[in-house]
Scaffold this motif. Structure first.
Motif, mmCIF file in Angstrom:
data_model
loop_
_atom_site.group_PDB
_atom_site.id
_atom_site.type_symbol
_atom_site.label_atom_id
_atom_site.label_comp_id
_atom_site.label_asym_id
_atom_site.label_seq_id
_atom_site.Cartn_x
_atom_site.Cartn_y
_atom_site.Cartn_z
ATOM 1 N N VAL A 34 36.373 45.341 45.416
ATOM 2 C CA VAL A 34 37.318 45.212 44.301
ATOM 3 C C VAL A 34 36.600 44.463 43.177
ATOM 4 O O VAL A 34 35.616 43.769 43.437
ATOM 5 C CB VAL A 34 38.613 44.423 44.681
ATOM 6 C CG1 VAL A 34 39.440 45.198 45.691
ATOM 7 C CG2 VAL A 34 38.309 43.027 45.168
ATOM 8 N N PRO A 35 37.074 44.565 41.916
ATOM 9 C CA PRO A 35 36.447 43.784 40.839
ATOM 10 C C PRO A 35 36.498 42.284 41.149
ATOM 11 O O PRO A 35 37.451 41.795 41.769
ATOM 12 C CB PRO A 35 37.313 44.125 39.619
ATOM 13 C CG PRO A 35 37.912 45.461 39.943
ATOM 14 C CD PRO A 35 38.137 45.445 41.431
ATOM 15 N N MET A 36 35.451 41.570 40.712
ATOM 16 C CA MET A 36 35.344 40.136 41.015
ATOM 17 C C MET A 36 36.574 39.346 40.577
ATOM 18 O O MET A 36 37.079 38.504 41.312
ATOM 19 C CB MET A 36 34.093 39.552 40.344
ATOM 20 C CG MET A 36 32.802 40.053 40.936
ATOM 21 S SD MET A 36 31.358 39.570 39.959
ATOM 22 C CE MET A 36 31.412 40.731 38.598
ATOM 23 N N GLU A 37 37.069 39.633 39.360
ATOM 24 C CA GLU A 37 38.222 38.866 38.857
ATOM 25 C C GLU A 37 39.447 39.087 39.741
ATOM 26 O O GLU A 37 40.221 38.167 39.990
ATOM 27 C CB GLU A 37 38.612 39.258 37.425
ATOM 28 C CG GLU A 37 37.468 39.389 36.447
ATOM 29 C CD GLU A 37 36.949 40.808 36.372
ATOM 30 O OE1 GLU A 37 37.172 41.475 35.351
ATOM 31 O OE2 GLU A 37 36.321 41.254 37.362
ATOM 32 N N TRP A 38 39.623 40.311 40.203
ATOM 33 C CA TRP A 38 40.756 40.636 41.060
ATOM 34 C C TRP A 38 40.665 39.827 42.360
ATOM 35 O O TRP A 38 41.642 39.224 42.816
ATOM 36 C CB TRP A 38 40.754 42.150 41.337
ATOM 37 C CG TRP A 38 41.916 42.661 42.153
ATOM 38 C CD1 TRP A 38 43.025 41.962 42.545
ATOM 39 C CD2 TRP A 38 42.087 43.984 42.678
ATOM 40 N NE1 TRP A 38 43.855 42.771 43.278
ATOM 41 C CE2 TRP A 38 43.309 44.023 43.370
ATOM 42 C CE3 TRP A 38 41.306 45.142 42.616
ATOM 43 C CZ2 TRP A 38 43.783 45.168 44.016
ATOM 44 C CZ3 TRP A 38 41.793 46.287 43.257
ATOM 45 C CH2 TRP A 38 43.006 46.296 43.947
ATOM 46 N N ALA A 39 39.448 39.801 42.952
ATOM 47 C CA ALA A 39 39.238 39.054 44.196
ATOM 48 C C ALA A 39 39.576 37.573 44.018
ATOM 49 O O ALA A 39 40.279 36.973 44.842
ATOM 50 C CB ALA A 39 37.788 39.209 44.648
ATOM 51 N N PHE A 40 39.098 36.988 42.927
ATOM 52 C CA PHE A 40 39.274 35.543 42.750
ATOM 53 C C PHE A 40 40.647 35.160 42.193
ATOM 54 O O PHE A 40 40.996 33.985 42.160
ATOM 55 C CB PHE A 40 38.117 34.973 41.925
ATOM 56 C CG PHE A 40 36.866 34.799 42.757
ATOM 57 C CD1 PHE A 40 36.645 33.627 43.467
ATOM 58 C CD2 PHE A 40 35.936 35.824 42.864
ATOM 59 C CE1 PHE A 40 35.520 33.477 44.267
ATOM 60 C CE2 PHE A 40 34.805 35.678 43.656
ATOM 61 C CZ PHE A 40 34.591 34.506 44.362
ATOM 62 N N LYS A 41 41.433 36.153 41.771
ATOM 63 C CA LYS A 41 42.837 35.888 41.430
ATOM 64 C C LYS A 41 43.680 35.844 42.697
ATOM 65 O O LYS A 41 44.786 35.302 42.709
ATOM 66 C CB LYS A 41 43.390 37.014 40.528
ATOM 67 C CG LYS A 41 43.241 36.760 39.060
ATOM 68 C CD LYS A 41 43.882 37.888 38.251
ATOM 69 C CE LYS A 41 43.349 37.854 36.833
ATOM 70 N NZ LYS A 41 43.629 39.048 36.072
ATOM 71 N N GLY A 42 43.157 36.444 43.758
ATOM 72 C CA GLY A 42 43.881 36.554 45.018
ATOM 73 C C GLY A 42 44.456 35.252 45.565
ATOM 74 O O GLY A 42 45.636 35.193 45.921
ATOM 75 N N PRO A 43 43.659 34.166 45.622
ATOM 76 C CA PRO A 43 44.192 32.910 46.175
ATOM 77 C C PRO A 43 45.435 32.400 45.432
ATOM 78 O O PRO A 43 46.392 31.933 46.065
ATOM 79 C CB PRO A 43 43.008 31.938 46.026
ATOM 80 C CG PRO A 43 41.804 32.829 46.084
ATOM 81 C CD PRO A 43 42.209 34.080 45.376
ATOM 82 N N ARG A 44 45.440 32.512 44.097
ATOM 83 C CA ARG A 44 46.609 32.073 43.322
ATOM 84 C C ARG A 44 47.825 32.942 43.666
ATOM 85 O O ARG A 44 48.932 32.433 43.857
ATOM 86 C CB ARG A 44 46.299 32.185 41.824
ATOM 87 C CG ARG A 44 47.428 31.843 40.861
ATOM 88 C CD ARG A 44 47.710 30.353 40.775
ATOM 89 N NE ARG A 44 48.732 29.937 41.724
ATOM 90 C CZ ARG A 44 48.963 28.684 42.081
ATOM 91 N NH1 ARG A 44 48.242 27.698 41.597
ATOM 92 N NH2 ARG A 44 49.899 28.379 42.948
ATOM 93 N N THR A 45 47.607 34.253 43.772
ATOM 94 C CA THR A 45 48.700 35.171 44.111
ATOM 95 C C THR A 45 49.261 34.855 45.494
ATOM 96 O O THR A 45 50.483 34.811 45.684
ATOM 97 C CB THR A 45 48.202 36.636 44.073
ATOM 98 O OG1 THR A 45 47.641 36.893 42.788
ATOM 99 C CG2 THR A 45 49.329 37.619 44.318
#
Length: 198
Positions: A34-45
């Motif tokens: 997945v795009p990097m930003e999507w991956a690193f938004k995951g924890p907040r979600t």
């Protein structure tokens, strides 16, 4: 841990990554296919869906695996493969509870050398050598975790201004450079594969 990261390109997501060791590890775990930003938004979600300000290894480890998978699968899904990623995050949290009393930062807090820290990261569920080296580079370059020999242990990802991975993302400009590098690597791998077949 209390630094400002710019990996997710989303203020709330980046704030959590910069203050939570478990969030940073979880983002790294999600960073594939997945795009990097999507991956690193995951924890907040995930934290938002659990009704929490942060991720808690004890809490996640104690969750029913199917219930936790449903949290990641809610629309929009946290990852392209929410079920398998939920399982990996669950395993990571169980490992942290078992080996570090749920304290993710303890993975690197007292590591004396880069090699020792790399070894600890490679032992984490879902972390192969490359992922461990990238995370070690992120720790050294942006989170101030610099045990002796950390750059060497991080391999090419530890090089100064290498723009190879998330470890080098400090804003939109560096994100574009890292993305360009990844595309070059993919193109080179594709060319090598087709050259082999011909």
């Amino acid at each position: 841990m209390d630094v400002t990261l710019h990996i997710a390109q989303d203020p709330a997501a980046d704030a959590l990554l910069g203050r939570s060791a478990l969030a940073a590890l979880t983002g790294m775990l999600l960073d594939q296919q997945v795009p990097m930003e999507w991956a690193f938004k995951g924890p907040r979600t995930i934290a938002d869906r659990l009704g929490a300000d942060d991720l808690d290894a004890h809490d996640i480890a104690a969750q029913d695996p199917d219930t936790f998978a449903a949290v990641l699968s809610e629309k929009p899904a946290v990852h392209r493969y929410p079920g398998s990623m939920a399982k990996r995050i669950h395993q990571l949290c169980q490992y942290l509870v078992e080996h570090y009393d749920g304290d993710a930062e303890a993975v690197w807090r007292d590591a004396e050398t880069g090699a020792e820290l790399l070894g600890r990261l490679e032992e984490l569920p879902g972390f192969g050598k490359q992922k461990a080296q990238i995370f070690l580079a992120l720790l050294g370059k942006q989170l101030g975790v610099q045990p002796k020999g950390w750059r060497e242990a991080a391999g090419p990802y530890g090089e100064v201004k290498s723009y190879r991975s998330v470890a080098d993302i400090t804003g939109p400009e560096s994100l574009a450079k890292v993305r360009a590098h990844k595309q070059e690597m993919k193109a080179a791998a594709k060319a090598a594969k087709s050259a082999k077949q011909s």
